[in-house]
Design a protein around this motif. Structure first.
Motif, PDB file in Angstrom:
ATOM      1  N   PRO A 108       0.792  -1.253   0.005  1.00 31.34           N
ATOM      2  CA  PRO A 108      -0.064  -0.028  -0.037  1.00 31.34           C
ATOM      3  C   PRO A 108       0.735   1.267  -0.151  1.00 31.34           C
ATOM      4  O   PRO A 108       0.443   2.529  -0.644  1.00 31.34           O
ATOM      5  N   LEU A 109       1.857   1.209   0.550  1.00 31.25           N
ATOM      6  CA  LEU A 109       2.935   2.624   0.723  1.00 31.25           C
ATOM      7  C   LEU A 109       3.292   2.857  -0.929  1.00 31.25           C
ATOM      8  O   LEU A 109       2.940   4.111  -1.072  1.00 31.25           O
ATOM      9  N   LEU A 110       3.684   2.066  -1.652  1.00 31.22           N
ATOM     10  CA  LEU A 110       4.000   2.212  -3.097  1.00 31.22           C
ATOM     11  C   LEU A 110       2.778   2.443  -3.672  1.00 31.22           C
ATOM     12  O   LEU A 110       2.593   3.434  -4.676  1.00 31.22           O
ATOM     13  N   GLU A 111       1.718   1.870  -3.594  1.00 31.24           N
ATOM     14  CA  GLU A 111       0.537   2.144  -4.296  1.00 31.24           C
ATOM     15  C   GLU A 111       0.018   3.716  -4.087  1.00 31.24           C
ATOM     16  O   GLU A 111      -0.453   4.460  -4.982  1.00 31.24           O
ATOM     17  N   ARG A 112       0.074   4.077  -2.999  1.00 35.71           N
ATOM     18  CA  ARG A 112      -0.055   5.488  -2.597  1.00 35.71           C
ATOM     19  C   ARG A 112       0.645   6.545  -3.342  1.00 35.71           C
ATOM     20  O   ARG A 112       0.344   7.616  -4.207  1.00 35.71           O
ATOM     21  N   LEU A 113       2.086   6.088  -3.376  1.00 29.21           N
ATOM     22  CA  LEU A 113       3.087   6.635  -4.191  1.00 29.21           C
ATOM     23  C   LEU A 113       2.866   6.841  -5.635  1.00 29.21           C
ATOM     24  O   LEU A 113       2.941   7.714  -6.209  1.00 29.21           O
ATOM     25  N   GLU A 114       2.306   5.498  -6.310  1.00 25.27           N
ATOM     26  CA  GLU A 114       2.096   5.509  -7.620  1.00 25.27           C
ATOM     27  C   GLU A 114       0.868   6.474  -8.059  1.00 25.27           C
ATOM     28  O   GLU A 114       0.934   7.167  -9.228  1.00 25.27           O
ATOM     29  N   GLU A 115      -0.240   6.464  -7.213  1.00 26.36           N
ATOM     30  CA  GLU A 115      -1.269   7.038  -7.590  1.00 26.36           C
ATOM     31  C   GLU A 115      -0.943   8.467  -7.737  1.00 26.36           C
ATOM     32  O   GLU A 115      -1.410   9.321  -8.627  1.00 26.36           O
ATOM     33  N   ALA A 116      -0.343   9.056  -6.626  1.00 19.53           N
ATOM     34  CA  ALA A 116       0.117  10.454  -6.466  1.00 19.53           C
ATOM     35  C   ALA A 116       1.226  10.834  -7.765  1.00 19.53           C
ATOM     36  O   ALA A 116       0.935  11.918  -8.483  1.00 19.53           O
ATOM     37  N   SER A 117       1.979   9.932  -8.048  1.00 19.06           N
ATOM     38  CA  SER A 117       2.968  10.325  -9.050  1.00 19.06           C
ATOM     39  C   SER A 117       2.151  10.102 -10.651  1.00 19.06           C
ATOM     40  O   SER A 117       2.455  11.029 -11.471  1.00 19.06           O
ATOM     41  N   TYR A 118       1.173   9.293 -10.623  1.00 12.88           N
ATOM     42  CA  TYR A 118       0.611   9.293 -11.673  1.00 12.88           C
ATOM     43  C   TYR A 118      -0.343  10.590 -11.985  1.00 12.88           C
ATOM     44  O   TYR A 118      -0.134  11.072 -13.183  1.00 12.88           O
ATOM     45  N   SER A 119      -0.850  10.788 -10.995  1.00 13.18           N
ATOM     46  CA  SER A 119      -1.783  12.277 -11.127  1.00 13.18           C
ATOM     47  C   SER A 119      -0.685  13.249 -11.485  1.00 13.18           C
ATOM     48  O   SER A 119      -1.042  13.961 -12.275  1.00 13.18           O
ATOM     49  N   ALA A 120       0.213  13.494 -10.782  1.00 11.93           N
ATOM     50  CA  ALA A 120       1.226  14.528 -10.911  1.00 11.93           C
ATOM     51  C   ALA A 120       1.624  14.477 -12.592  1.00 11.93           C
ATOM     52  O   ALA A 120       1.814  15.551 -12.913  1.00 11.93           O
TER      53      ALA A 120
END
Length: 151
Positions: free
Chosen positions: A122-134
Motif C-alpha cells: 500500500p505504501l507504493l500504491e499511494r506513491l504511484e497514484e500520486a505520481s501518476y496524477s502529478a
C-alpha cells in the motif's frame, strides 16, 4: 537565443518545477510529513534495481513490473548519503526509521534493500497514484504549452 525558444524553455521549466513540487508533496504526505525519509526510501528502492533497469535482459520483472528480491541488490547507507549529498549520520537515522517501519530491510553488515513485498504494498500504491496524477497533469500542461511541446 530567439525569444520563442526562451519562452518555451521557461514554460517547460515552470511546468517541471510544478511537477517536482507536486511529487514532493505526495512523498511528504505518504511519509507522514518527512519528505527526506521518503527521498531516502526512493533512492534505496531505485538503486537496488538500477543494474536491472540499465541492462535489461533475461529474468526481468514479474507480470506486475516488480523484480523479485533475489534480483535486487542491497545498497550501502554511505552510497545513499553520497548520492543525496547528505551526511552519513542523517541518512543512517532515516534508514533506521525506514527499517523500523518495515519499509526497508538490512542485508548483510552494511546494506539495505526495499523488498518486493513493500513495492507491491500500500505504501507504493499511494506513491504511484500520486505520481501518476502529478505526471499526467504535467503532460497535460506541456500539451497546452507553446507549440504543443509533446507533438
Amino acid at each position: 537565443m530567439e525569444s520563442g525558444a526562451i519562452a518555451r524553455r521557461r514554460y517547460v521549466t515552470k511546468a517541471s518545477l510544478d511537477h517536482f513540487l507536486r511529487s514532493g508533496a505526495a512523498v511528504s504526505e505518504v511519509f507522514e510529513g518527512n519528505m527526506l525519509a521518503g527521498v531516502v526510501f526512493l533512492t534505496i528502492m531505485r538503486a537496488g534495481v538500477q543494474h536491472l533497469n540499465l541492462n535489461p535482459g533475461p529474468g526481468g520483472p514479474g507480470e506486475d513490473g516488480v523484480y523479485d528480491d533475489a534480483m535486487r541488490r542491497p545498497v550501502s547507507v554511505m552510497s545513499v548519503a553520497n548520492f543525496l549529498g547528505l551526511s552519513y549520520e542523517t541518512t543512517r537515522r532515516h534508514v533506521s526509521v525506514l527499517i523500523e517501519r518495515g519499509y526497508c530491510v538490512r542485508v548483510g553488515a552494511r546494506g539495505v534493500m526495499v523488498p518486493a513485498s513493500v513495492v507491491r504494498g500500500p505504501l507504493l500504491e499511494r506513491l504511484e497514484e500520486a505520481s501518476y496524477s502529478a505526471t499526467t497533469q504535467f503532460l497535460r500542461t506541456l500539451r497546452r504549452g507553446p507549440d504543443d511541446l509533446l507533438g
